[in-house]
Design an enzyme around this catalytic site. Structure first.
Site, mmCIF file in Angstrom:
data_model
loop_
_atom_site.group_PDB
_atom_site.id
_atom_site.type_symbol
_atom_site.label_atom_id
_atom_site.label_comp_id
_atom_site.label_asym_id
_atom_site.label_seq_id
_atom_site.Cartn_x
_atom_site.Cartn_y
_atom_site.Cartn_z
ATOM 1 N N CYS A 1 -21.071 -2.820 -45.106
ATOM 2 C CA CYS A 1 -21.931 -1.752 -44.381
ATOM 3 C C CYS A 1 -22.696 -2.818 -44.991
ATOM 4 O O CYS A 1 -22.888 -4.477 -44.749
ATOM 5 C CB CYS A 1 -22.238 -1.143 -44.222
ATOM 6 S SG CYS A 1 -23.186 -0.491 -43.422
ATOM 7 N N HIS B 1 -16.903 2.758 -43.169
ATOM 8 C CA HIS B 1 -16.827 2.677 -45.059
ATOM 9 C C HIS B 1 -15.940 3.504 -45.588
ATOM 10 O O HIS B 1 -15.261 4.392 -45.699
ATOM 11 C CB HIS B 1 -18.032 3.905 -45.447
ATOM 12 C CG HIS B 1 -19.307 3.760 -44.972
ATOM 13 N ND1 HIS B 1 -20.465 2.869 -46.232
ATOM 14 C CD2 HIS B 1 -20.133 3.364 -43.923
ATOM 15 C CE1 HIS B 1 -21.354 2.347 -45.203
ATOM 16 N NE2 HIS B 1 -21.031 2.428 -44.084
ATOM 17 N N GLU C 1 -15.325 4.179 -49.125
ATOM 18 C CA GLU C 1 -15.159 4.793 -49.295
ATOM 19 C C GLU C 1 -15.320 6.124 -49.286
ATOM 20 O O GLU C 1 -15.823 7.040 -49.451
ATOM 21 C CB GLU C 1 -16.682 4.002 -50.234
ATOM 22 C CG GLU C 1 -17.356 4.480 -50.088
ATOM 23 C CD GLU C 1 -18.040 3.712 -48.436
ATOM 24 O OE1 GLU C 1 -17.561 2.718 -48.249
ATOM 25 O OE2 GLU C 1 -19.242 3.813 -49.129
#
Lengths: 237, 750
Positions: free
Chosen positions: A86, A203, A205
């Site tokens: 990002c 994302h 994560e």
């Protein structure tokens, strides 16, 4: 092996990346403050999501001048695996490690939702544990994720197979309706020519535990472990 | 400068209040002192009209660590953790400048949480607008949503839930209520008080400018056509600055160098200095010439009254200055000493050493005027309570009515809004957006917290007392539907001009209702906010009490959402069967009336239902839970079928008084069953094997099962006493629901 999570002022996915690496993946992780002069001996570097410097001027445009970026660039140029997520993607384009740039979403609005991406290349340190064409469900959360590059650059990216992730529908079809932000050629993530620097707008994560909606992103981190092996030597890319 | 009546009026002070100032000072105030009094004694800061009623609210309980009076309330959530939370309004600024008004509302409530030493982990919001047919309203909604997102997304705190409603009465006065919850270790809360003579007073954060001067006074007056001229009184938010402040303050709080801290919100430097001094029984002596300023030539008056955002006031221990300054330097912030704590109890303001204001802190902060304003039931109640059900026009077919309800913005999917909010950052959000209460897990524990904000202005308009009780019950029920035990509440009371006896009556009745419901449901109020003067051109909003309730889930893996788990589950309607058409969404939307009596609320039955839900969820005996709210049973059943991939459900209600009319038409009695609204009704889904046990538990808890059915097929069906009364394809209903809100906005639906 150790992951460095770089913290810029305004980073806000730094804790999420740290949590995913340390508590889900089970690898070592350390925060590295942007004013520091070295990467503390890390084997993998993550530039996390967020709003470094408030996105002022232009996303990632100020963070690229942070002191830590010189060691990050040196690490990347030496072949070290670097993952930008990002805002990390935006910083990597600003610093010139990746071509192109991220424009305002075509809806002109910030968007946060689960999307699907197809893994287009598995010969990178962040996709080598995935299978070619694998569809991953991960969230996006950005206002500027509309990937742009001139046609000749896009053609070169395709020719060199530098497109690593593309937005797709749940079945893996690359269709415009599955492209959340208007990115050129549905590009959600790419790598550099040497293939050791990888960045994406979704994302991974945030998608490491099914309790929070998806565990599909874990393969991105697992790839880094697989790529480096126990001796810390990069095996792909 | 002499204080004349015009000056007083400009400061929103009445002669009696001025006399009190003369009394406290024993002399005429300077203009700076008058400004200080005027903001501290504004309705917004002093709660002068509401305090007398707020005192009646229950504020204590076994889990309450901090009740009202500090920057936010706090409750024990187990595992050595406390949840710090509060709700606040930013209504007036959001009307004048929607983006910045809403953004700074978010910024303000976040500061209230982290000044307590808690890391903010969740945001929710409760919004009210006029009808979306009006282009200006659409613009306000777009601005407010973008502003909330712009601030929360940037600072990295997920917006995990909320609610929004649309009524004519909010067209000229939208409501923006923002809730924030943070987490702190037990015993580590930081208080907003000054103590220890000689301790330095530090200023940190953004520089002070002329923005927002008299913001608190603006929030304490009605609107008229000249309100847009007040735009300079709205502040501009800088979420990046606040992110730095947040991280630096939390880092500082890891040391023991801090004595007290408070943000400069409404009434800025004035409020933070006098409140901190008053709480600590101390004086504060500051020199405004040392305050970092954005503009040149600012007067002490302007500096003391500025509401520039993202500023904090701290008292730190003498001798620890270098340590404190070092932490802020790391974050590129400059902590500047502007004065010190004294023993004489005076707020002393200097400019270049010379005293420009000197006011005793205690009287300034605590002896604000207190009014027991006259109350009188509004005249409209005599007619609004009358609803002749027999005189209603012929009711439309049920499938058409359901489509209309699902497609109205108040009921429709709120995806267009929540996809603009980062609801996942921090990777704690377990319940996907749009699933009911906001639920975040607590990393490092097995627990999760559920939170919900609710209120229904139309209900409160028809019956302020019952409407407020229903708001408490609904917020609490939504939390219980997620599987969480409701433990505490915060309230945001949005009303009109308190100087009107009718408005004050609504307010008093609502507060009484909140108190009653909070006592019965065991959710003490730990703080909140009052927003009065919500009027434009003399037209008051619906009285709108909004309740935020927090609950604890012991086992985060047992969190429930609204959606049925797929085919082949048993569906049960727990609680009573019939709803009331009075005040319902159906009556407003289909029949064009806002009238009638609301369904009654048995707090005992509500409590039994909520405890049953928590028990069943904790044991894994139910798979989903969703309460019947706007639009009644039919809408709730439909919503349980959405996001399932088109799996339908059938519900049978054995007891129903209505008559079969045929042709899909229904009588008033059937309409009440299907679309009427009533509290204490929840649809749950149960695995067939667990049905017997669930029925036994419900019986033991005294909770009736009013309906039963199954999931499966691709249609939504309801039968009353064996008569089929509703039959619609899930896909058709879901399309109406998905497009209901986003059809008003042009952007491409991805």
């Amino acid at each position: 092996m150790k992951f460095a999570v770089v913290v810029f002022p305004g980073s806000n996915c730094d804790h999420d990346a740290y949590h995913a690496v340390k508590h889900v993946l089970g690898a070592d992780a350390e925060f590295v403050w942007h004013k520091e002069a070295d990467l503390k001996g890390a084997d993998v570097v993550i530039l996390p999501g967020g709003f470094s410097y408030g996105d002022y001027l232009r996303t990632g445009a100020i963070a690229r001048f942070s002191p830590i970026m010189a060691p990050v660039v040196a690490f990347a140029e030496a072949g070290g695996p670097v993952l930008g997520v990002c805002n990390g993607f935006q910083v990597l384009t600003e610093v010139g490690l990746l071509p192109g740039g991220l424009l305002r979403n075509r809806s002109v609005k910030f968007l946060c939702e689960q999307v699907h991406v197809r893994v287009e290349a598995i010969d990178t340190p962040f996709t080598c544990a995935a299978t070619a064409g694998q569809v991953l469900r991960m969230p996006i959360a950005h206002g500027e994720g509309n990937y742009f590059a001139p046609p000749d650059v896009l053609d070169a990216l395709e020719a060199n197979r530098q497109v690593v992730f593309r937005y797709c529908d749940a079945g893996g079809e690359i269709i415009d309706a599955a492209n959340p932000n208007g990115s050129a050629r549905g590009i959600a993530g790419l790598c550099n020519a040497r293939r050791n620097v990888v960045a994406l707008m979704p994302h991974p994560e945030r998608a490491c535990e099914s309790a929070v909606g998806s565990a599909d992103g874990l393969v991105v981190l697992e790839s880094a472990v697989a790529a480096l092996g126990s001796d810390g030597m990069l095996r792909t890319g | 400068m002499a204080i004349d009546s015009e000056t007083l009026e400009r400061h929103g002070l009445i002669p009696a209040e001025y006399d009190k100032i003369l009394d406290i000072l024993g002399r005429e105030p300077s203009i700076t002192e008058l400004g200080i009094f005027s903001v501290m004694w504004s309705e917004h800061c002093s709660y002068k009209s509401s305090r007398i009623h707020l005192k009646t609210l229950p504020t204590t309980g076994a889990r309450v660590v901090q009740g009202p009076g500090e920057n936010a309330g706090a409750v024990d959530v187990g595992d050595g953790l406390v949840a710090v939370f509060k709700i606040e309004s930013h209504n007036h600024p959001s009307f004048i400048e929607p983006y910045q008004g809403a953004a700074t509302g978010v910024g303000g409530i976040i500061r209230d949480i982290f000044t307590m030493g808690a890391r903010p982990i969740a945001l929710l919001n409760s919004l009210r607008f006029g009808p979306l047919e009006d282009a200006r309203t659409r613009g306000i909604l777009e601005g407010v949503v973008a502003g909330i997102g712009g601030y929360g997304n940037s600072i990295g705190i997920p917006t995990v839930g909320g609610e929004v409603a649309f009524e004519e009465g909010y067209a000229g006065n939208p409501l923006v209520n923002v809730f924030c919850l943070g987490l702190a270790k037990a015993g580590s809360l930081v208080m907003g008080q000054a103590s220890g003579a000689g301790n330095p007073v530090y200023y940190v954060g953004a520089k002070t400018g002329r923005d927002g001067i008299h913001g608190a006074t603006m929030a304490s007056a009605e609107f008229d056509e000249r309100s847009s001229e007040k735009r300079p009184a709205v502040q501009v938010g800088d979420p990046f600055m606040e992110k730095l402040l947040l991280e630096a303050c939390l880092e500082l709080m890891q040391t023991d160098a801090l004595v007290g801290i408070q943000d400069m919100g409404a009434a800025g430097l004035t409020c933070s200095t006098s409140e901190m001094g008053s709480r600590g029984g101390a004086g504060i002596d500051i020199d405004v010439s040392r305050v970092p300023q954005r503009e040149s030539g600012m007067t002490p008056y302007e500096i003391m009254l500025s509401e520039s955002q993202e500023r904090m006031l701290m008292v730190v221990k003498q001798g620890r200055e270098a340590e404190v300054e070092r932490i802020f330097e790391k974050w590129d912030l400059h902590a500047v000493p502007i004065g010190e704590v004294t023993t004489d109890g005076q707020l002393r303001v200097r400019q270049d050493g010379a005293i420009v204001a000197e006011i005793p802190n205690g009287p300034l902060a605590d002896q604000a005027p207190l009014y027991d304003r006259p109350t009188e039931p509004p005249a409209y109640l005599a007619t609004s309570s009358r609803l002749d059900l027999e005189a209603l026009p012929e009711l439309p077919a049920t499938d058409a009515a359901l489509r209309t309800l699902l497609g109205s913005p108040a009921v429709a999917s709120k995806r267009w809004i929540y996809r603009q909010y980062d609801h996942m950052v921090r990777t704690n959000t377990i319940s996907p957006a749009g699933m009911g209460a906001g639920v975040v897990r607590l990393k490092g524990t097995n627990r999760a917290l559920a939170m919900s904000v609710d209120g229904n202005g139309r209900h409160s308009y028809l019956d302020p007392h019952l409407g407020a009780m229903l708001a408490v019950a609904e917020a609490s029920r939504n939390v219980a539907c997620a599987g969480a035990l409701p433990i505490a509440a915060t309230n945001c009371l949005n009303f009109g001009n308190p100087e009107r006896p009718e408005t004050m009556w609504q307010f008093a009745r609502a507060v009484a209702g909140i108190g009653e419901a909070c006592r019965a449901l065991d959710v003490p109020i730990t703080g909140g906010n009052v927003s009065l003067y919500n009027e434009t051109d003399g037209q008051a909003i619906y009285p709108t009490p909004v309740l935020g309730v927090v609950g604890v889930i012991e086992d985060a893996s047992r969190v429930l959402g609204r959606v049925f788990p797929g085919a082949e589950s048993t569906v049960l309607l727990l609680g009573g069967g019939e709803g009331a058409l009075g005040g319902s969404e159906y009556l407003k939307l289909i029949c064009g009336q806002v009238a009638g009596s609301l369904a009654s609320l048995s707090l005992e039955a509500e409590r039994a239902l909520q405890l049953l839900l928590v028990e069943l969820a904790g044991e894994g005996l139910i798979r989903s839970a969703h309460d019947c709210s706007d639009g009644g049973l039919a809408v709730a059943l439909a919503e349980c079928c959405f996001d399932t991939g088109g799996v339908g459900a059938e519900l049978m209600m054995p007891d129903a008084p209505g008559d079969a009319l045929g042709d899909g038409r229904i009588d008033v009695s059937d309409a009440s069953m299907l679309f009427g609204e009533a509290p204490s009704r929840v649809l749950v889904s149960v695995a067939d094997d667990d049905f017997g046990l669930v029925r036994m538990r419900a019986e033991a808890a005294g909770v009736p099962i009013a309906g039963q059915g199954r999931t499966g097929g691709d249609r939504i069906r309801v039968s009353l006493a064996g008569r089929p009364v509703l039959d619609i394809a899930v896909a058709e209903a879901e399309t109406a629901w998905r497009q209901g809100l986003e059809r008003y906005f042009e952007d491409r639906a991805a």
